[in-house]
Design a protein around this motif. Structure first.
Motif, PDB file in Angstrom:
ATOM      1  N   GLN A  47      10.105 -15.851  -3.779  1.00 20.92           N
ATOM      2  CA  GLN A  47      11.262 -14.249  -3.441  1.00 20.92           C
ATOM      3  C   GLN A  47      12.292 -14.300  -2.188  1.00 20.92           C
ATOM      4  O   GLN A  47      12.453 -14.866  -1.513  1.00 20.92           O
ATOM      5  CB  GLN A  47      10.373 -13.337  -3.349  1.00 20.92           C
ATOM      6  N   GLU A  48      13.587 -14.488  -3.400  1.00 16.59           N
ATOM      7  CA  GLU A  48      14.854 -14.188  -2.167  1.00 16.59           C
ATOM      8  C   GLU A  48      14.573 -12.208  -1.182  1.00 16.59           C
ATOM      9  O   GLU A  48      14.885 -12.218  -0.057  1.00 16.59           O
ATOM     10  CB  GLU A  48      16.088 -13.584  -3.373  1.00 16.59           C
ATOM     11  N   LYS A  49      13.814 -11.452  -1.434  1.00 16.91           N
ATOM     12  CA  LYS A  49      13.807 -10.124  -1.004  1.00 16.91           C
ATOM     13  C   LYS A  49      12.126 -10.476  -0.209  1.00 16.91           C
ATOM     14  O   LYS A  49      10.933 -11.831  -0.380  1.00 16.91           O
ATOM     15  CB  LYS A  49      13.199  -9.263  -2.374  1.00 16.91           C
ATOM     16  N   PRO A  50      12.273  -9.697   0.987  1.00 13.89           N
ATOM     17  CA  PRO A  50      10.998  -9.809   1.425  1.00 13.89           C
ATOM     18  C   PRO A  50       9.794  -9.478   0.774  1.00 13.89           C
ATOM     19  O   PRO A  50       9.366  -8.648   0.275  1.00 13.89           O
ATOM     20  CB  PRO A  50      11.564  -8.461   2.466  1.00 13.89           C
ATOM     21  N   VAL A  51       8.853  -9.957   1.813  1.00 17.90           N
ATOM     22  CA  VAL A  51       7.061  -9.877   1.014  1.00 17.90           C
ATOM     23  C   VAL A  51       7.148  -9.220   1.905  1.00 17.90           C
ATOM     24  O   VAL A  51       6.634  -9.904   3.470  1.00 17.90           O
ATOM     25  CB  VAL A  51       6.679 -11.272   1.076  1.00 17.90           C
ATOM     26  N   VAL A  81       6.430   0.115   3.774  1.00 20.15           N
ATOM     27  CA  VAL A  81       7.033  -1.408   2.889  1.00 20.15           C
ATOM     28  C   VAL A  81       8.008  -0.419   2.133  1.00 20.15           C
ATOM     29  O   VAL A  81       7.549   0.259   1.630  1.00 20.15           O
ATOM     30  CB  VAL A  81       5.971  -1.722   1.150  1.00 20.15           C
ATOM     31  N   PRO A  82       9.305  -1.428   2.410  1.00 17.66           N
ATOM     32  CA  PRO A  82      10.867  -0.639   2.169  1.00 17.66           C
ATOM     33  C   PRO A  82      11.310  -0.835   0.108  1.00 17.66           C
ATOM     34  O   PRO A  82      10.592  -1.565  -0.455  1.00 17.66           O
ATOM     35  CB  PRO A  82      11.039  -1.972   2.628  1.00 17.66           C
ATOM     36  N   ASP A  83      11.052  -0.157  -0.083  1.00 19.05           N
ATOM     37  CA  ASP A  83      12.164   0.416  -1.410  1.00 19.05           C
ATOM     38  C   ASP A  83      12.558  -0.969  -2.117  1.00 19.05           C
ATOM     39  O   ASP A  83      13.123  -1.909  -1.471  1.00 19.05           O
ATOM     40  CB  ASP A  83      12.782   1.125  -1.755  1.00 19.05           C
ATOM     41  N   ASN A  84      12.564  -1.471  -3.067  1.00 12.99           N
ATOM     42  CA  ASN A  84      12.835  -3.049  -3.799  1.00 12.99           C
ATOM     43  C   ASN A  84      12.841  -3.352  -3.294  1.00 12.99           C
ATOM     44  O   ASN A  84      13.601  -5.457  -3.083  1.00 12.99           O
ATOM     45  CB  ASN A  84      14.371  -2.965  -3.525  1.00 12.99           C
ATOM     46  N   SER A  85      11.363  -4.223  -2.022  1.00 13.54           N
ATOM     47  CA  SER A  85      11.041  -5.467  -1.769  1.00 13.54           C
ATOM     48  C   SER A  85       9.514  -6.239  -2.356  1.00 13.54           C
ATOM     49  O   SER A  85       9.390  -5.676  -3.237  1.00 13.54           O
ATOM     50  CB  SER A  85      10.506  -5.058   0.251  1.00 13.54           C
ATOM     51  N   VAL A  86       8.825  -6.555  -1.753  1.00 16.88           N
ATOM     52  CA  VAL A  86       7.825  -7.194  -3.224  1.00 16.88           C
ATOM     53  C   VAL A  86       6.443  -6.756  -2.259  1.00 16.88           C
ATOM     54  O   VAL A  86       6.565  -6.906  -0.537  1.00 16.88           O
ATOM     55  CB  VAL A  86       7.741  -8.910  -2.780  1.00 16.88           C
ATOM     56  N   GLY A  93      -7.709  -5.696  -3.893  1.00 18.62           N
ATOM     57  CA  GLY A  93      -8.240  -4.703  -5.061  1.00 18.62           C
ATOM     58  C   GLY A  93      -7.340  -3.543  -4.584  1.00 18.62           C
ATOM     59  O   GLY A  93      -6.901  -4.149  -3.469  1.00 18.62           O
ATOM     60  N   ALA A  94      -6.545  -3.177  -4.519  1.00 20.81           N
ATOM     61  CA  ALA A  94      -6.116  -1.254  -4.915  1.00 20.81           C
ATOM     62  C   ALA A  94      -6.255  -0.128  -5.775  1.00 20.81           C
ATOM     63  O   ALA A  94      -6.247  -0.598  -7.059  1.00 20.81           O
ATOM     64  CB  ALA A  94      -4.938  -1.817  -3.924  1.00 20.81           C
ATOM     65  N   SER A  95      -5.643   0.404  -5.511  1.00 26.58           N
ATOM     66  CA  SER A  95      -5.962   1.595  -6.439  1.00 26.58           C
ATOM     67  C   SER A  95      -4.824   1.879  -7.484  1.00 26.58           C
ATOM     68  O   SER A  95      -3.853   1.467  -7.499  1.00 26.58           O
ATOM     69  CB  SER A  95      -6.139   3.728  -5.929  1.00 26.58           C
ATOM     70  N   PRO A  96      -5.033   2.038  -8.848  1.00 31.78           N
ATOM     71  CA  PRO A  96      -4.683   2.281  -9.564  1.00 31.78           C
ATOM     72  C   PRO A  96      -2.837   3.262  -9.073  1.00 31.78           C
ATOM     73  O   PRO A  96      -1.538   2.815  -9.650  1.00 31.78           O
ATOM     74  CB  PRO A  96      -5.116   2.996 -11.360  1.00 31.78           C
ATOM     75  N   GLU A  97      -3.065   4.578  -8.590  1.00 29.53           N
ATOM     76  CA  GLU A  97      -2.349   5.256  -8.532  1.00 29.53           C
ATOM     77  C   GLU A  97      -1.196   4.185  -7.214  1.00 29.53           C
ATOM     78  O   GLU A  97       0.292   4.947  -7.705  1.00 29.53           O
ATOM     79  CB  GLU A  97      -3.569   5.917  -7.083  1.00 29.53           C
ATOM     80  N   LEU A  98      -2.144   3.732  -6.258  1.00 35.12           N
ATOM     81  CA  LEU A  98      -1.026   2.872  -5.351  1.00 35.12           C
ATOM     82  C   LEU A  98       0.479   2.198  -5.850  1.00 35.12           C
ATOM     83  O   LEU A  98       0.715   2.351  -5.355  1.00 35.12           O
ATOM     84  CB  LEU A  98      -2.000   1.796  -4.332  1.00 35.12           C
ATOM     85  N   VAL A  99      -0.234   1.120  -7.551  1.00 36.16           N
ATOM     86  CA  VAL A  99       0.400   0.430  -7.788  1.00 36.16           C
ATOM     87  C   VAL A  99       1.555   1.622  -8.213  1.00 36.16           C
ATOM     88  O   VAL A  99       2.712   0.298  -8.176  1.00 36.16           O
ATOM     89  CB  VAL A  99      -0.525   0.188  -8.706  1.00 36.16           C
ATOM     90  N   GLU A 103       5.411   0.803  -7.706  1.00 35.84           N
ATOM     91  CA  GLU A 103       6.898   0.391  -8.886  1.00 35.84           C
ATOM     92  C   GLU A 103       7.534   2.016  -8.912  1.00 35.84           C
ATOM     93  O   GLU A 103       8.183   0.917  -9.097  1.00 35.84           O
ATOM     94  CB  GLU A 103       5.948   0.204 -10.046  1.00 35.84           C
ATOM     95  N   ALA A 104       7.233   2.994  -8.676  1.00 35.27           N
ATOM     96  CA  ALA A 104       8.264   4.021  -8.791  1.00 35.27           C
ATOM     97  C   ALA A 104       9.345   4.015  -7.961  1.00 35.27           C
ATOM     98  O   ALA A 104      10.001   4.598  -8.048  1.00 35.27           O
ATOM     99  CB  ALA A 104       7.377   5.314  -8.829  1.00 35.27           C
ATOM    100  N   ARG A 105       9.191   2.912  -6.820  1.00 32.72           N
ATOM    101  CA  ARG A 105       9.743   3.019  -5.975  1.00 32.72           C
ATOM    102  C   ARG A 105      10.866   1.463  -5.646  1.00 32.72           C
ATOM    103  O   ARG A 105      11.418   1.035  -5.245  1.00 32.72           O
ATOM    104  CB  ARG A 105       9.095   2.652  -4.195  1.00 32.72           C
ATOM    105  N   GLY A 106      10.411   0.996  -7.073  1.00 32.05           N
ATOM    106  CA  GLY A 106      11.094   0.022  -7.463  1.00 32.05           C
ATOM    107  C   GLY A 106      10.529  -2.032  -6.586  1.00 32.05           C
ATOM    108  O   GLY A 106      11.344  -2.682  -6.135  1.00 32.05           O
ATOM    109  N   ILE A 107       9.325  -1.300  -6.517  1.00 29.70           N
ATOM    110  CA  ILE A 107       8.859  -2.429  -5.114  1.00 29.70           C
ATOM    111  C   ILE A 107       8.140  -3.215  -6.612  1.00 29.70           C
ATOM    112  O   ILE A 107       7.488  -2.887  -7.050  1.00 29.70           O
ATOM    113  CB  ILE A 107       7.825  -1.882  -4.068  1.00 29.70           C
ATOM    114  N   SER A 108       8.570  -4.781  -6.036  1.00 26.01           N
ATOM    115  CA  SER A 108       7.671  -5.662  -7.245  1.00 26.01           C
ATOM    116  C   SER A 108       6.147  -6.327  -6.577  1.00 26.01           C
ATOM    117  O   SER A 108       6.171  -5.963  -5.606  1.00 26.01           O
ATOM    118  CB  SER A 108       8.367  -7.058  -7.476  1.00 26.01           C
TER     119      SER A 108
END
Ligand code: SF4
Length: 304
Positions: A47-51, A81-86, A93-99, A103-108
């Motif tokens: 990834q070129e984006k921060p992880v 976690v900054p927007d548009n990062s990974v 695992g995590a809650s579906p809500e958190l995922v 994603e709504a913030r452009g986080i992969s």
């Protein structure tokens, strides 16, 4: 390099060793943890984006430190976690809500949830859909249990609760329907505790449907630790102090009456008088402990 004997192989003792050192047949990284660490490392390289990893990828600080050296940061909350990062979802695992929020913030989202944990999430959801009141046998604050509960709670009218001690059954089920009870387990639960819970639940339920979702990797490590602890004077259990499965391994060894220490690194063994007095030493490691830490410990033991 010194050689350490596996419990199911020949018990040949290295010529220069002063003590007999036996390594549990099943120890260290399980397939879920190995996959998560490999996937995260690979994501960091590609990834070129921060992880960022949301919460500790696995309960082992030494592995977390190595990831940090590779530029992969561990954060506690999604806000960090900054927007548009990974963002890597860890083995628990995590809650579906958190995922969805990520994603709504452009986080992969790179999902490293262990397939065995995913199975528990699915089984709990299936039970809720079938109309059972669902018990997750485990610690309610454990990230894996939080994720399982969150997944199953997406179904309307879900009744789901985590219980870790049979004594809590009356209070936890006080306001819930008890007629049809479905059960899953935190993957790292101790077998005996799980069976005790089932026995008690059978007394209150008219219908009981049970999925034993204790992970085989956990089971194999627990059995190997139990057998080894019967053969040695002293057990060394390696792994994070915050790792449930490692803590359970140490408890199992102690319950056998064997002197046991739970350590994260070999330095914690220095000056241990009981260890120095022991002739036969057993070594095991939790599912989140990398082999290089085990090797450091066995190398140290061979110097005694
Ligand atoms: S112990 Fe089992 S459930 Fe947990 S990460 Fe390893 S394989 Fe997955």
């Amino acid at each position: 390099m010194n050689q350490t004997t596996l419990t199911d192989s020949s018990t040949e003792i290295p010529e220069k060793a002063n003590k007999t050192i036996l390594l549990a047949k099943h120890h260290g990284f399980c397939h879920g943890v190995k996959k998560a660490v490999d996937k995260t490392t690979q994501t960091g390289e590609e990834q070129e984006k921060p992880v960022y990893v949301l919460g500790q990828l696995i309960h082992n600080q030494q592995v977390i430190n190595k990831l940090s050296e590779q530029g992969i940061q561990t954060v506690e909350t999604l806000d960090q976690v900054p927007d548009n990062s990974v963002c890597v979802i860890r083995t628990h695992g995590a809650s579906p809500e958190l995922v969805q929020q990520a994603e709504a913030r452009g986080i992969s989202v790179s999902d490293a949830t262990c397939p065995d944990v995913r199975l528990v999430q699915n089984k709990a959801t299936e039970l809720v859909k079938e109309g059972y009141t669902v018990i997750v046998v485990g610690k309610k604050d454990h990230p894996e249990v939080i994720g399982i509960t969150a997944h199953a709670s997406q179904i309307p009218n879900a009744y789901i609760v985590a219980i870790n001690d049979p004594k809590d059954i009356p209070q936890k089920l006080e306001n819930l329907p008890k007629r049809r009870i479905g059960v899953v387990s935190q993957t790292t639960q101790m077998e005996e505790s799980f069976f005790d819970m089932i026995k008690e639940l059978a007394k209150v339920a008219k219908e009981l449907k049970v999925f034993n979702t204790i992970c085989p990797a956990t089971f194999f490590r627990q059995n190997a630790a139990l057998e080894l602890s019967k053969q040695v004077d002293f057990m060394v259990v390696i792994g994070g102090k915050n790792s449930s499965n490692t803590t359970h391994l140490a408890e199992i060894c102690k319950e056998q009456g064997t002197q046991t220490v739970h350590i994260e690194t070999y330095q914690e063994l220095e000056g241990n008088q009981e260890l120095l007095a022991a002739q036969t030493i057993g070594v095991t490691a939790g599912a989140s402990t990398p082999e290089w830490l085990v090797q450091e410990v066995t190398d140290y033991l061979h110097t005694l």
